[in-house]
Write a protein that holds these residues in place. Structure first.
Motif, PDB file in Angstrom:
ATOM      1  N   LEU A   1     109.896 143.915  -3.289  1.00  0.00           N
ATOM      2  CA  LEU A   1     110.172 142.366  -3.004  1.00  0.00           C
ATOM      3  C   LEU A   1     110.174 142.585  -1.368  1.00  0.00           C
ATOM      4  O   LEU A   1     110.548 143.436  -0.676  1.00  0.00           O
ATOM      5  CB  LEU A   1     111.704 142.265  -3.418  1.00  0.00           C
ATOM      6  CG  LEU A   1     112.166 140.711  -2.880  1.00  0.00           C
ATOM      7  CD1 LEU A   1     111.358 139.663  -3.459  1.00  0.00           C
ATOM      8  CD2 LEU A   1     113.707 140.501  -3.328  1.00  0.00           C
ATOM      9  N   HIS A   2     109.469 141.508  -0.845  1.00  0.00           N
ATOM     10  CA  HIS A   2     109.501 141.369   0.500  1.00  0.00           C
ATOM     11  C   HIS A   2     109.972 139.850   0.877  1.00  0.00           C
ATOM     12  O   HIS A   2     109.448 138.864   0.533  1.00  0.00           O
ATOM     13  CB  HIS A   2     108.133 141.389   1.126  1.00  0.00           C
ATOM     14  CG  HIS A   2     107.990 141.365   2.516  1.00  0.00           C
ATOM     15  ND1 HIS A   2     108.437 142.341   3.555  1.00  0.00           N
ATOM     16  CD2 HIS A   2     107.676 139.954   3.211  1.00  0.00           C
ATOM     17  CE1 HIS A   2     107.941 141.691   4.797  1.00  0.00           C
ATOM     18  NE2 HIS A   2     107.755 140.562   4.640  1.00  0.00           N
ATOM     19  N   GLU A   3     111.156 139.682   1.743  1.00  0.00           N
ATOM     20  CA  GLU A   3     111.567 138.585   2.335  1.00  0.00           C
ATOM     21  C   GLU A   3     111.274 138.567   3.796  1.00  0.00           C
ATOM     22  O   GLU A   3     111.713 139.261   4.520  1.00  0.00           O
ATOM     23  CB  GLU A   3     113.150 138.512   2.075  1.00  0.00           C
ATOM     24  CG  GLU A   3     113.446 138.511   0.748  1.00  0.00           C
ATOM     25  CD  GLU A   3     114.789 138.419   0.533  1.00  0.00           C
ATOM     26  OE1 GLU A   3     115.680 138.222   1.289  1.00  0.00           O
ATOM     27  OE2 GLU A   3     115.190 138.389  -0.675  1.00  0.00           O
TER      28      GLU A   3
ATOM     29  N   GLY B   1     107.053 139.053  -4.590  1.00  0.00           N
ATOM     30  CA  GLY B   1     107.442 140.266  -5.185  1.00  0.00           C
ATOM     31  C   GLY B   1     106.409 140.767  -6.444  1.00  0.00           C
ATOM     32  O   GLY B   1     105.813 139.895  -6.824  1.00  0.00           O
TER      33      GLY B   1
ATOM     34  N   TRP C   1     109.295 133.175   3.698  1.00  0.00           N
ATOM     35  CA  TRP C   1     108.589 133.249   2.653  1.00  0.00           C
ATOM     36  C   TRP C   1     109.039 134.543   1.991  1.00  0.00           C
ATOM     37  O   TRP C   1     109.218 135.680   2.479  1.00  0.00           O
ATOM     38  CB  TRP C   1     107.048 133.075   2.741  1.00  0.00           C
ATOM     39  CG  TRP C   1     106.431 134.199   3.601  1.00  0.00           C
ATOM     40  CD1 TRP C   1     106.256 134.322   4.893  1.00  0.00           C
ATOM     41  CD2 TRP C   1     105.954 135.643   3.176  1.00  0.00           C
ATOM     42  NE1 TRP C   1     105.631 135.285   5.486  1.00  0.00           N
ATOM     43  CE2 TRP C   1     105.614 136.335   4.261  1.00  0.00           C
ATOM     44  CE3 TRP C   1     105.889 136.073   1.922  1.00  0.00           C
ATOM     45  CZ2 TRP C   1     104.988 137.591   4.351  1.00  0.00           C
ATOM     46  CZ3 TRP C   1     105.319 137.560   1.931  1.00  0.00           C
ATOM     47  CH2 TRP C   1     104.819 138.403   3.225  1.00  0.00           C
ATOM     48  N   THR C   2     108.683 134.563   0.213  1.00  0.00           N
ATOM     49  CA  THR C   2     109.171 135.961  -0.392  1.00  0.00           C
ATOM     50  C   THR C   2     107.902 136.157  -1.243  1.00  0.00           C
ATOM     51  O   THR C   2     107.100 135.229  -1.676  1.00  0.00           O
ATOM     52  CB  THR C   2     110.352 135.869  -1.199  1.00  0.00           C
ATOM     53  OG1 THR C   2     110.227 134.794  -1.978  1.00  0.00           O
ATOM     54  CG2 THR C   2     111.566 135.482  -0.193  1.00  0.00           C
TER      55      THR C   2
END
Length: 189
Positions: free
Chosen positions: A14-16, A24, A21-22
């Motif tokens: 997961l990248h926030e 996953g 923006w996110t």
């Protein structure tokens, strides 16, 4: 209740981003010492090694959201798959969905199914909201259903009126139109 030894493993990324923006991605699989005959083909759990669960998603601050998930077997074929894209702002929500399911008599599905769906709502005024829905059956190449709705909502009451048209199919020989009216008191907690 499952019996025997099994191992379940999954990986999630997961990248926030600081800009809002996110994104996953999820992968998972189950291994058993012996197959369990209680699971159906499309469950993905009917053999010693399950189908791969693959899921991904993306959202951004502009209201865009995309998600997809599916069960991928060892022959690189999906037994179940679903994808949804949506966009929303303060007045409007729009969405599109794709669903695919393989034939599975254990789930009362005698043939494969695939369907496109589109839906949306629009806030007309502070208290009034309109909605629409449309579904198309890709396997039978026909319109499955369409509907519209209107909602009134304030701090005390919510009133929903809807009209849904279901078209004829091999399991539903007569087309039908359903009207709905719901009144709910919203001031009670």
């Amino acid at each position: 209740h499952e019996r025997g030894r099994l191992l379940a493993a999954g990986l999630r990324w997961l990248h926030e981003a600081p800009s809002g923006w996110t994104a996953g991605l999820t992968l998972g699989r189950v291994w058993r010492d012996e197959p369990d005959s209680d699971f159906s083909r499309s469950s993905g759990l009917d053999s010693e090694a399950s189908d791969w669960l693959i899921a991904g998603g993306f959202t951004n601050p502009l209201g865009l959201s995309i998600s997809a998930r599916g069960l991928l077997d060892d022959t690189a074929q999906f037994n179940k798959a679903e994808a949804r894209a949506g966009w929303s702002n303060a007045r409007m929500d729009l969405g599109a969905t794709y669903v695919m399911l393989v034939q599975d008599p254990a789930e009362d599905r005698d043939e494969s199914q695939a369907e496109w769906g589109f839906d949306g709502t629009y806030r007309i005024t502070r208290h009034w909201t309109g909605s629409a829905e449309w579904r198309y059956d890709l396997a039978d190449q026909r319109l499955d259903r369409t509907g519209v709705g209107l909602q009134y909502r304030n701090e005390c009451v919510q009133v929903d009126f809807s009209v849904m048209r279901k078209f004829a199919s091999s399991t539903n020989l007569e087309p039908s139109t359903d009207f709905g009216l719901t009144v709910a008191l919203t001031g009670f907690g």
